[in-house]
Scaffold this active site. Structure first.
Site, PDB file in Angstrom:
ATOM      1  CB  CYS A 191      -0.482   0.125   5.279  1.00  0.00           C
ATOM      2  SG  CYS A 191       1.107  -0.378   4.580  1.00  0.00           S
ATOM      3  CB  CYS A 227       0.378  -3.516   8.612  1.00  0.00           C
ATOM      4  SG  CYS A 227       1.248  -2.064   8.004  1.00  0.00           S
ATOM      5  CD  GLU A 264      -1.191  -2.292   2.271  1.00  0.00           C
ATOM      6  OE1 GLU A 264       0.023  -2.563   2.130  1.00  0.00           O
ATOM      7  OE2 GLU A 264      -1.927  -2.875   3.071  1.00  0.00           O
TER       8      GLU A 264
HETATM    9 ZN    ZN Z   1       1.554  -2.298   5.703  1.00  0.00          ZN
END
Ligand code: ZN
Length: 175
Positions: free
Chosen positions: A115, A105, A70
């Protein structure tokens, strides 16, 4: 483990973009300590003159360092300066969607910005995930945190291939 409470979608366009994210995930080189994830950012189709389009793609460790999918997709679109995106790119992401083969995450052992925080710094509204993060490395609260901030998190299920989620997980684990 209780069943996932995340809503699902089987709409063809979502399955198609998730498969594109899976193609990205397969490009990442497996390592012992992190997953192989792919991400695709798609603009909002809210305006007739501007149909939905892929704005950026990314995969784990595509950019130098221990980068996440990401993060790579967002940075390829517009490198964050002082953690903020410029106004044009910010507008581009208004109501946009990000497809990621694994739940974004919420904690990074490396101390890097998770992210979830990177997504929350944009106007991306919809987060489509291929599979929720297993507890291989840390306990992920990405879905909950995104929802608490009013973002939509949806699990993509392929009616023609019920193994899509398992495939996202298999690729994530570098197999
Ligand atoms: Zn991540």
């Amino acid at each position: 483990m209780p069943p996932s409470a995340t809503p699902t979608t089987s709409a063809p366009e979502h399955v198609r973009y998730m498969r594109q994210a899976l193609v990205e995930a397969r490009k990442s080189v497996p390592v012992e300590t992190a997953f192989c994830v792919g991400a695709v950012i798609v603009s909002s189709a809210s305006h007739p003159s501007r149909p939905a389009a892929v704005l950026a793609t990314g995969y784990s460790r595509e950019l130098p360092g221990n980068t996440h999918a990401e993060q790579c997709a967002l940075d390829k679109l517009a490198p964050a300066r002082d953690g903020r995106m410029d106004a044009d790119r910010d507008a581009l992401l208004e109501g946009a969607s990000i497809y990621t083969t694994m739940e974004p995450c919420s904690t990074r052992l490396s101390g890097n910005v998770p992210c979830v925080q990177r997504i929350l710094a944009t106007r991306i509204q919809h987060i489509y995930v291929g599979v929720e993060e297993p507890r291989d490395f840390v306990e992920c609260e990405g879905t909950r945190l995104l929802r608490e901030q009013g973002r939509e998190v949806v699990l993509v299920v392929d009616p023609e291939d019920p193994g899509l989620g398992k495939e996202c997980l298999r690729v994530a684990r570098g197999k």
